[in-house]
Design a protein around this motif. Structure first.
Motif, mmCIF file in Angstrom:
data_model
loop_
_atom_site.group_PDB
_atom_site.id
_atom_site.type_symbol
_atom_site.label_atom_id
_atom_site.label_comp_id
_atom_site.label_asym_id
_atom_site.label_seq_id
_atom_site.Cartn_x
_atom_site.Cartn_y
_atom_site.Cartn_z
ATOM 1 N N ARG A 104 -1.952 22.465 13.820
ATOM 2 C CA ARG A 104 -2.805 21.367 12.856
ATOM 3 C C ARG A 104 -3.456 19.742 14.244
ATOM 4 N N SER A 155 8.232 24.152 10.714
ATOM 5 C CA SER A 155 6.406 23.648 10.999
ATOM 6 C C SER A 155 6.885 25.008 12.320
ATOM 7 N N ASP A 178 -15.453 20.289 10.591
ATOM 8 C CA ASP A 178 -14.348 20.977 11.114
ATOM 9 C C ASP A 178 -14.176 21.439 12.478
ATOM 10 N N GLY A 209 -8.015 27.775 8.551
ATOM 11 C CA GLY A 209 -7.430 26.773 7.595
ATOM 12 C C GLY A 209 -8.237 25.451 7.710
ATOM 13 N N GLN A 232 -10.857 19.762 14.686
ATOM 14 C CA GLN A 232 -9.893 19.620 14.205
ATOM 15 C C GLN A 232 -9.123 19.918 12.834
ATOM 16 N N LEU A 233 -8.445 20.097 12.845
ATOM 17 C CA LEU A 233 -7.602 20.973 11.942
ATOM 18 C C LEU A 233 -5.948 20.270 10.752
ATOM 19 N N SER A 234 -6.626 20.233 10.152
ATOM 20 C CA SER A 234 -5.151 19.425 9.227
ATOM 21 C C SER A 234 -4.584 20.068 8.529
ATOM 22 N N SER A 235 -3.219 19.210 7.811
ATOM 23 C CA SER A 235 -2.266 19.807 7.595
ATOM 24 C C SER A 235 -2.572 22.035 6.249
ATOM 25 N N TYR A 236 -2.187 22.463 6.479
ATOM 26 C CA TYR A 236 -2.924 23.737 5.633
ATOM 27 C C TYR A 236 -2.488 23.605 3.851
#
Length: 166
Positions: free
Chosen positions: A113, A109, A79, A73, A94-98
């Motif tokens: 994230r 879930s 990122d 992601g 940082q990983l945000s919503s895929y």
């Protein structure tokens, strides 16, 4: 066990003395049961939830170490940050919503994230200037050239003895 306890599941706390109950019940036994939150009971917690993120495979080749870091992601270089020292690899970001949109209702879930920061001690010295990183198919692959120079044991220092005055 306290016989006057008002908590209906207090007896589960006593089971800690019996060992790993998860092995007897199976990892998914309490997963979908409509019961109170069992987060405070250590022996019922999922061990995989405590696994470090991101997962990393480390390979030792003749002239390099290769780290394969699972980071699904990522969208841009901003990122993730990668730092390599002679004996340390650090990845953070940082990983945000895929997938989920603003109006989607998430039914389940399990994907990570949020912020992450992981350090890996390297088994051999690497040259921080000899590092190449590539991101493809959700994997960050880091090629680290081994530092093949031998560490010197230090300089031998001659000790001067002065004549004793007396």
């Amino acid at each position: 066990m306290n016989q006057k306890s008002n908590h209906p599941f207090e007896f589960l706390n006593q089971l800690q003395e019996l060992g790993d109950v998860r092995k007897w019940l199976g990892p998914d036994f309490l997963k979908n049961m409509p019961m109170p939150n069992f987060q405070g009971i250590p022996f019922l917690q999922d061990e995989s939830a405590a696994a470090p993120f991101p997962p990393i495979d480390l390979y030792n080749r003749s002239s390099e170490l290769v780290a394969v870091i699972a980071l699904p992601g990522l969208k841009s270089q901003g990122d993730v940050a990668l730092t390599v020292r002679p004996r340390l690899l650090r990845v953070r970001g940082q990983l945000s919503s895929y997938f989920a949109g603003a109006h989607d209702h998430v039914l389940s879930s399990e994907l990570f994230r949020g912020a992450f920061d992981r350090e890996i001690d390297l088994p051999e010295r690497v040259n921080p200037d000899g590092v190449k990183a590539v991101y493809r198919s959700g994997l960050l692959i880091v090629y680290m050239a081994k530092d093949l120079t031998r560490e010197t044991p230090g300089n031998t220092v001659a000790i001067e003895f002065s004549p004793e005055e007396g």
